[in-house]
Design a protein around this motif. Sequence first.
Motif, PDB file in Angstrom:
ATOM      1  N   SER A 164       0.842  -1.199   0.000  1.00  0.00           N
ATOM      2  CA  SER A 164       0.000   0.000   0.000  1.00  0.00           C
ATOM      3  C   SER A 164       0.877   1.249   0.000  1.00  0.00           C
ATOM      4  CB  SER A 164      -0.876   0.032   1.248  1.00  0.00           C
ATOM      5  OG  SER A 164      -1.705  -1.089   1.288  1.00  0.00           O
ATOM      6  N   SER A 165       1.984   1.197   0.745  1.00  0.00           N
ATOM      7  CA  SER A 165       2.823   2.404   0.836  1.00  0.00           C
ATOM      8  C   SER A 165       3.441   2.732  -0.527  1.00  0.00           C
ATOM      9  CB  SER A 165       3.874   2.270   1.925  1.00  0.00           C
ATOM     10  OG  SER A 165       4.599   1.097   1.742  1.00  0.00           O
ATOM     11  N   ILE A 166       3.818   1.710  -1.310  1.00  0.00           N
ATOM     12  CA  ILE A 166       4.367   1.984  -2.649  1.00  0.00           C
ATOM     13  C   ILE A 166       3.289   2.585  -3.551  1.00  0.00           C
ATOM     14  CG2 ILE A 166       5.164   0.838  -4.780  1.00  0.00           C
ATOM     15  CD1 ILE A 166       7.024  -0.811  -3.050  1.00  0.00           C
ATOM     16  N   VAL A 167       2.076   2.055  -3.431  1.00  0.00           N
ATOM     17  CA  VAL A 167       0.966   2.596  -4.235  1.00  0.00           C
ATOM     18  C   VAL A 167       0.735   4.070  -3.887  1.00  0.00           C
ATOM     19  CG1 VAL A 167      -1.545   2.465  -4.597  1.00  0.00           C
ATOM     20  CG2 VAL A 167      -0.165   0.372  -4.626  1.00  0.00           C
ATOM     21  N   ARG A 168       0.737   4.377  -2.583  1.00  0.00           N
ATOM     22  CA  ARG A 168       0.516   5.778  -2.156  1.00  0.00           C
ATOM     23  C   ARG A 168       1.653   6.681  -2.641  1.00  0.00           C
ATOM     24  NH1 ARG A 168      -0.709   3.456   2.991  1.00  0.00           N
ATOM     25  NH2 ARG A 168       1.227   4.294   3.816  1.00  0.00           N
ATOM     26  N   GLU A 169       2.862   6.135  -2.601  1.00  0.00           N
ATOM     27  CA  GLU A 169       4.033   6.895  -3.046  1.00  0.00           C
ATOM     28  C   GLU A 169       3.923   7.224  -4.538  1.00  0.00           C
ATOM     29  OE1 GLU A 169       6.467   7.747  -0.884  1.00  0.00           O
ATOM     30  OE2 GLU A 169       7.541   8.818  -2.477  1.00  0.00           O
ATOM     31  N   LEU A 170       3.599   6.205  -5.349  1.00  0.00           N
ATOM     32  CA  LEU A 170       3.466   6.423  -6.793  1.00  0.00           C
ATOM     33  C   LEU A 170       2.372   7.447  -7.072  1.00  0.00           C
ATOM     34  CD1 LEU A 170       3.777   2.736  -8.072  1.00  0.00           C
ATOM     35  CD2 LEU A 170       5.442   4.577  -8.401  1.00  0.00           C
ATOM     36  N   PHE A 171       1.281   7.309  -6.348  1.00  0.00           N
ATOM     37  CA  PHE A 171       0.155   8.240  -6.491  1.00  0.00           C
ATOM     38  C   PHE A 171       0.616   9.671  -6.189  1.00  0.00           C
ATOM     39  CE2 PHE A 171      -3.288  10.426  -4.150  1.00  0.00           C
ATOM     40  CZ  PHE A 171      -4.256  10.494  -5.142  1.00  0.00           C
ATOM     41  N   ILE A 225       3.574  10.992  -6.324  1.00  0.00           N
ATOM     42  CA  ILE A 225       4.518  11.597  -7.270  1.00  0.00           C
ATOM     43  C   ILE A 225       3.969  11.590  -8.695  1.00  0.00           C
ATOM     44  CG2 ILE A 225       6.581  11.148  -5.868  1.00  0.00           C
ATOM     45  CD1 ILE A 225       7.185   8.729  -7.652  1.00  0.00           C
ATOM     46  N   GLY A 226       2.701  11.241  -8.828  1.00  0.00           N
ATOM     47  CA  GLY A 226       2.033  11.322 -10.127  1.00  0.00           C
ATOM     48  C   GLY A 226       2.430  10.246 -11.126  1.00  0.00           C
ATOM     49  N   LYS A 227       2.859   9.073 -10.623  1.00  0.00           N
ATOM     50  CA  LYS A 227       3.230   7.973 -11.529  1.00  0.00           C
ATOM     51  C   LYS A 227       2.114   6.934 -11.593  1.00  0.00           C
ATOM     52  CE  LYS A 227       7.288   9.417 -12.691  1.00  0.00           C
ATOM     53  NZ  LYS A 227       7.416   9.983 -14.041  1.00  0.00           N
ATOM     54  N   ASP A 228       2.110   6.158 -12.671  1.00  0.00           N
ATOM     55  CA  ASP A 228       1.042   5.181 -12.883  1.00  0.00           C
ATOM     56  C   ASP A 228       1.153   4.005 -11.906  1.00  0.00           C
ATOM     57  OD1 ASP A 228      -1.159   4.013 -14.105  1.00  0.00           O
ATOM     58  OD2 ASP A 228       0.129   2.797 -15.401  1.00  0.00           O
ATOM     59  N   PHE A 229       0.044   3.676 -11.281  1.00  0.00           N
ATOM     60  CA  PHE A 229       0.050   2.544 -10.343  1.00  0.00           C
ATOM     61  C   PHE A 229      -1.064   1.543 -10.677  1.00  0.00           C
ATOM     62  CE2 PHE A 229      -3.621   4.228  -8.106  1.00  0.00           C
ATOM     63  CZ  PHE A 229      -3.532   5.581  -8.373  1.00  0.00           C
ATOM     64  N   MET A 254      -9.047   6.774  -5.636  1.00  0.00           N
ATOM     65  CA  MET A 254      -7.856   7.569  -5.336  1.00  0.00           C
ATOM     66  C   MET A 254      -7.848   8.849  -6.171  1.00  0.00           C
ATOM     67  SD  MET A 254      -5.021   4.549  -4.899  1.00  0.00           S
ATOM     68  CE  MET A 254      -3.633   5.537  -4.370  1.00  0.00           C
ATOM     69  N   MET A 255      -8.232   8.708  -7.432  1.00  0.00           N
ATOM     70  CA  MET A 255      -8.246   9.874  -8.303  1.00  0.00           C
ATOM     71  C   MET A 255      -9.290  10.883  -7.828  1.00  0.00           C
ATOM     72  SD  MET A 255      -5.774   8.894 -10.024  1.00  0.00           S
ATOM     73  CE  MET A 255      -5.440  10.226 -11.132  1.00  0.00           C
ATOM     74  N   VAL A 256     -10.427  10.369  -7.354  1.00  0.00           N
ATOM     75  CA  VAL A 256     -11.481  11.253  -6.835  1.00  0.00           C
ATOM     76  C   VAL A 256     -10.947  12.029  -5.629  1.00  0.00           C
ATOM     77  CG1 VAL A 256     -13.763  11.297  -5.723  1.00  0.00           C
ATOM     78  CG2 VAL A 256     -13.379   9.836  -7.713  1.00  0.00           C
ATOM     79  N   LYS A 257     -10.186  11.337  -4.771  1.00  0.00           N
ATOM     80  CA  LYS A 257      -9.581  12.006  -3.592  1.00  0.00           C
ATOM     81  C   LYS A 257      -8.678  13.148  -4.034  1.00  0.00           C
ATOM     82  CE  LYS A 257     -10.385   9.750   0.332  1.00  0.00           C
ATOM     83  NZ  LYS A 257     -10.712  10.280   1.584  1.00  0.00           N
ATOM     84  N   LYS A 258      -7.894  12.859  -5.071  1.00  0.00           N
ATOM     85  CA  LYS A 258      -6.941  13.848  -5.570  1.00  0.00           C
ATOM     86  C   LYS A 258      -7.663  15.120  -6.031  1.00  0.00           C
ATOM     87  CE  LYS A 258      -2.634  13.740  -7.904  1.00  0.00           C
ATOM     88  NZ  LYS A 258      -1.720  12.752  -8.435  1.00  0.00           N
ATOM     89  N   LEU A 259      -8.848  14.901  -6.616  1.00  0.00           N
ATOM     90  CA  LEU A 259      -9.600  16.037  -7.135  1.00  0.00           C
ATOM     91  C   LEU A 259     -10.431  16.697  -6.025  1.00  0.00           C
ATOM     92  CD1 LEU A 259     -10.754  14.383 -10.481  1.00  0.00           C
ATOM     93  CD2 LEU A 259      -8.939  16.074 -10.179  1.00  0.00           C
ATOM     94  N   GLY A 260     -10.246  16.185  -4.795  1.00  0.00           N
ATOM     95  CA  GLY A 260     -10.920  16.809  -3.654  1.00  0.00           C
ATOM     96  C   GLY A 260     -12.338  16.337  -3.445  1.00  0.00           C
ATOM     97  N   GLY A 261     -12.739  15.256  -4.137  1.00  0.00           N
ATOM     98  CA  GLY A 261     -14.102  14.736  -3.977  1.00  0.00           C
ATOM     99  C   GLY A 261     -14.180  13.737  -2.867  1.00  0.00           C
ATOM    100  N   LYS A 262     -15.382  13.158  -2.683  1.00  0.00           N
ATOM    101  CA  LYS A 262     -15.571  12.156  -1.609  1.00  0.00           C
ATOM    102  C   LYS A 262     -15.583  10.775  -2.189  1.00  0.00           C
ATOM    103  CE  LYS A 262     -16.414  13.955   2.540  1.00  0.00           C
ATOM    104  NZ  LYS A 262     -16.370  13.417   3.852  1.00  0.00           N
TER     105      LYS A 262
END
Length: 163
Positions: free
Chosen positions: A130-137, A139-143, A155-163
Amino acid sequence: MVRVLYPGSFNPITKGHRQIINQASELFDEVVVAVMCNPNKPTGMFTIDERVAMIKELYKDVDNVKVVSSTGATVDVAKENDCKIIIRGIRNYTDYDFESGMQQINYEISNGEVRTVILFADKEYQHISSSIVRELFNIGKDFSDYVDPLVKEKMMVKKLGGK
Ligand code: ADP
């Protein structure tokens, strides 16, 4: 009837975790996935409720996989759910060292009632965490290879500030 407990942070659930759950669901009668709140781990990405909801969604068609959450001790969660076996996965020697100590503690504090069984993910999933996935996320790399599309989407929804 052999029911087993698979505890972890699952923040987020990866294809490595999925492999362990799938193997356990084939080997045992029932698998209780326990999303644990571990105060020693960083909050990570998703709340406990979000993690539970995601795992439930991924296993909605698998009858013998159940999902619970807890902030308590793993052996207590095992006993509450009638599990005499805890399932853990091992990726490397660091995991081995940790798990070999943990299984002894859990055996002792459960008064010899709870044993640990180790499963291994297939080679191509063994390095995923999970930590590698979060790290890639972060730094904007494909996971995409490491998590299910549903998890990536959340995860992408979180990035955009959604729920
Ligand atoms: P992480 O260590 O990735 O944060 P968890 O605490 O959620 O994961 O892990 C729950 C259990 O699943 C642990 O026993 C962990 O070693 C195991 N696990 C996680 N990823 C893998 C993998 N890729 N292969 C085998 N076991 C794994």
